[in-house]
Scaffold this motif. Structure first.
Motif, PDB file in Angstrom:
ATOM      1  N   TYR A 203     -23.823  34.604  32.345  1.00  0.00           N
ATOM      2  CA  TYR A 203     -23.412  34.945  31.055  1.00  0.00           C
ATOM      3  C   TYR A 203     -22.238  34.809  30.823  1.00  0.00           C
ATOM      4  O   TYR A 203     -21.542  34.925  29.560  1.00  0.00           O
ATOM      5  N   GLN A 207     -19.162  32.718  29.137  1.00  0.00           N
ATOM      6  CA  GLN A 207     -19.457  32.963  27.390  1.00  0.00           C
ATOM      7  C   GLN A 207     -17.395  33.220  27.118  1.00  0.00           C
ATOM      8  O   GLN A 207     -16.738  32.272  26.547  1.00  0.00           O
ATOM      9  N   HIS A 319     -27.674  40.538  26.429  1.00  0.00           N
ATOM     10  CA  HIS A 319     -26.958  39.232  26.356  1.00  0.00           C
ATOM     11  C   HIS A 319     -26.523  39.701  24.578  1.00  0.00           C
ATOM     12  O   HIS A 319     -25.722  38.587  24.599  1.00  0.00           O
ATOM     13  N   SER A 320     -27.150  40.163  23.893  1.00  0.00           N
ATOM     14  CA  SER A 320     -27.403  40.048  22.363  1.00  0.00           C
ATOM     15  C   SER A 320     -26.906  41.410  22.635  1.00  0.00           C
ATOM     16  O   SER A 320     -25.961  41.216  20.612  1.00  0.00           O
ATOM     17  N   TYR A 323     -23.168  41.488  20.187  1.00  0.00           N
ATOM     18  CA  TYR A 323     -22.505  40.333  18.877  1.00  0.00           C
ATOM     19  C   TYR A 323     -23.624  41.271  17.303  1.00  0.00           C
ATOM     20  O   TYR A 323     -22.871  41.469  16.689  1.00  0.00           O
ATOM     21  N   LEU A 414     -27.024  38.957  14.056  1.00  0.00           N
ATOM     22  CA  LEU A 414     -26.447  37.064  15.293  1.00  0.00           C
ATOM     23  C   LEU A 414     -25.844  35.830  15.148  1.00  0.00           C
ATOM     24  O   LEU A 414     -25.169  35.522  15.545  1.00  0.00           O
ATOM     25  N   ASP A 416     -24.544  32.583  14.490  1.00  0.00           N
ATOM     26  CA  ASP A 416     -24.919  31.841  14.690  1.00  0.00           C
ATOM     27  C   ASP A 416     -25.049  31.745  16.550  1.00  0.00           C
ATOM     28  O   ASP A 416     -25.699  30.710  17.474  1.00  0.00           O
ATOM     29  N   HIS A 417     -25.532  32.758  16.807  1.00  0.00           N
ATOM     30  CA  HIS A 417     -25.902  32.928  18.162  1.00  0.00           C
ATOM     31  C   HIS A 417     -27.056  33.820  18.077  1.00  0.00           C
ATOM     32  O   HIS A 417     -27.991  34.071  19.573  1.00  0.00           O
ATOM     33  N   SER A 418     -27.972  33.674  17.112  1.00  0.00           N
ATOM     34  CA  SER A 418     -29.267  34.285  16.759  1.00  0.00           C
ATOM     35  C   SER A 418     -29.856  32.350  17.686  1.00  0.00           C
ATOM     36  O   SER A 418     -30.117  31.492  17.387  1.00  0.00           O
ATOM     37  N   ARG A 419     -31.554  33.220  18.195  1.00  0.00           N
ATOM     38  CA  ARG A 419     -31.626  31.521  19.051  1.00  0.00           C
ATOM     39  C   ARG A 419     -33.750  32.292  18.751  1.00  0.00           C
ATOM     40  O   ARG A 419     -33.540  33.881  18.839  1.00  0.00           O
TER      41      ARG A 419
END
Ligand code: HEM
Ligand code: FES
Length: 442
Positions: A203, A207, A319-320, A323, A414, A416-419
């Protein structure tokens, strides 16, 4: 009456001197009371060894080793100047140096359990990751600052190994080798850790391709191979230059599995021994291949690893992390602002410097993500933190306020990376952390 002179603890490295005014507090307590970052993964229980210090001056002014510390010192072959800060008390002035600075350094401590001068057989997961043509590309493309690019590359592919309790064995050109389980752990955990590291690397590289390299029309390709088996491990070599050596067929096979990616154009391949180490349905598998490696009598079955079937909390958190903590000071400011808006009475509990406090908080949160791959210490570490919070005057009612403020700050950082998956993972881990701490609150 003359004023009592308390012992002075000098922290070399940062050149800070603090008064040791409570004879019942350990050197670790002294660091915490003075907002000096000092890792203590097991919460002062003499088990993790992350609070270790080197005593530079005044060794005789420290209490003797406790039994726990003595056992650890013998097992890890420490010289007398290395002490556990959570196990010693000062009777006079001492100068100390903290030996483990960041959570990412902790895995290296596993190397102390590797025998010296002889090799011992241990069951480990081995990961080979090859970045195709990366250095060649960077050399040919003179728009890059080579040192910057190489450092970035080693960080990106090294971090997932460290975040998953792995040890970086070596870098060879464009290749990195990670070992999982050299000081123990179940077969399942070690294989899961290696698989998670592989997915994290994949990942991270994806990126990099989409964000930083897109303007250069470059695309990095990875090939990762993972195997599990018994290998011989030891610190071997010339008496004056011993180094970690890992030998055995499972190592060579891991390297060949990595290479086999080129033939079938896959990214991550795992051996059957890795596949069989976890319950059926754990991994998301793509294609399956059969091949016969040189020197092997039988064919090997290989599986293309695509991910985990169910959400893997650790992978999501790892992964987060970049950010969320891209600006730690901003994170801490926003977080405390929210807490004080929701519960203004809490402000009075904070007596010390808020900037340092913010640093300690983000350091601790990052550390919790790292220590999830060493869960044996997490519970006692949180018990220690919960007890200290009870002393600061924190009550049960305060925890939901902190939890919601932290979740809101995480979501904001986060961007735009927020999921939903990511937020769910953070929520789950923060509920666990606050529930553990809350047990000690009034
Ligand atoms: C996710 C949960 C939390 C984490 C990870 C956390 C982390 C920390 C850390 C690392 C410190 C530095 C001192 C030490 O290590 O003991 C600290 C201090 C402190 N925390 Fe927390 N904390 C949490 C929850 C809370 C809550 C619910 C409150 C109350 C609203 C709170 C209030 C304080 C106070 C008052 C101090 C001491 C500050 C001072 O002495 O000036 N914390 N916290
Ligand atoms: S050994 Fe001291 S904190 Fe874990």
């Amino acid at each position: 009456m003359p004023a009592i002179r308390h012992p002075v603890i000098t922290y070399s490295g940062i050149g800070q001197k603090v008064e040791y005014d409570d004879p019942d507090s350990t050197l670790l307590d002294c660091s915490i009371a003075n907002q000096i970052p000092h890792l203590h993964e097991c919460g002062g229980n003499g088990r993790c060894s992350t609070c270790r210090i080197r005593v530079l001056e005044g060794a005789s002014n420290l209490s003797h080793r406790t039994q726990k510390e003595q056992q650890m010192a013998e097992f890890r072959r420490w010289d007398p100047s290395v002490r556990l800060a959570c196990q010693c008390f000062a009777k006079g002035d001492v100068t100390i140096e903290r030996l483990v600075w960041t959570s990412s350094e902790i895995n290296k401590l596993q190397l102390e359990t590797v025998p010296d001068g002889v090799a011992e057989e241990r069951a480990i997961a081995i990961l080979f990751c090859d970045i195709r043509n990366f250095t060649k590309m960077a050399v040919e493309n003179n728009t890059f600052d080579m040192a910057h690019v190489l450092n970035r590359f080693y960080t990106i592919i090294g971090d997932p190994i460290l975040l998953n309790n792995g040890v970086i064995y070596q870098y060879i050109g464009d290749e990195i080798v990670g070992l999982f389980g050299i000081s123990g752990g179940t077969r399942e955990k070690n294989c899961r850790d290696a698989a998670r590291a592989a997915l994290g690397m994949y990942y991270a590289i994806e990126q990099l391709n989409h964000m930083e390299l897109v303007d250069f029309d470059l695309e990095i390709k990875t090939g990762i191979g993972i195997n599990f088996g018994r290998a011989f491990i030891g610190h071997l070599g010339h008496p004056k230059h011993k180094q970690l050596a890992v030998v055995g067929d499972p190592i060579n096979t891991a390297s060949r599995i990595q290479n086999f990616n080129k033939e079938v154009n896959s990214r991550i391949l795992i051996s059957q021994s890795v596949y069989k180490s976890v319950p059926e349905g754990t991994f998301k598998i793509g294609n399956e291949y059969k091949t016969r490696f040189a020197g092997h009598e039988h064919e090997s079955q290989l599986y293309e690893l695509k991910g985990f079937q169910e959400m893997d909390i650790q992978l999501e958190l790892q992964h987060s992390l970049d950010y969320i903590f891209s600006n730690k000071e901003r994170f801490a400011d926003k977080f405390y602002q929210r807490v004080f808006e929701k519960a203004p009475e809490v402000r009075a509990l904070f007596k010390k410097n808020m900037k340092d406090q913010g640093r300690l908080l983000t350091h601790m949160l990052g550390g919790i993500v790292y220590s999830m791959s060493r869960p044996e210490h997490l519970e006692s570490g949180l018990a220690f933190l919960g007890k200290s919070h009870a002393r600061y005057g924190v009550t049960r009612e305060h925890y939901p306020v902190v939890l919601s403020s932290m979740m809101e700050t995480i979501e904001e950082e986060l961007g735009d990376h927020s999921r939903p998956y990511l937020l769910k993972a953070w929520n789950q881990v923060l509920i666990y952390v606050t529930d553990e701490m809350k047990k000690y609150a009034s």
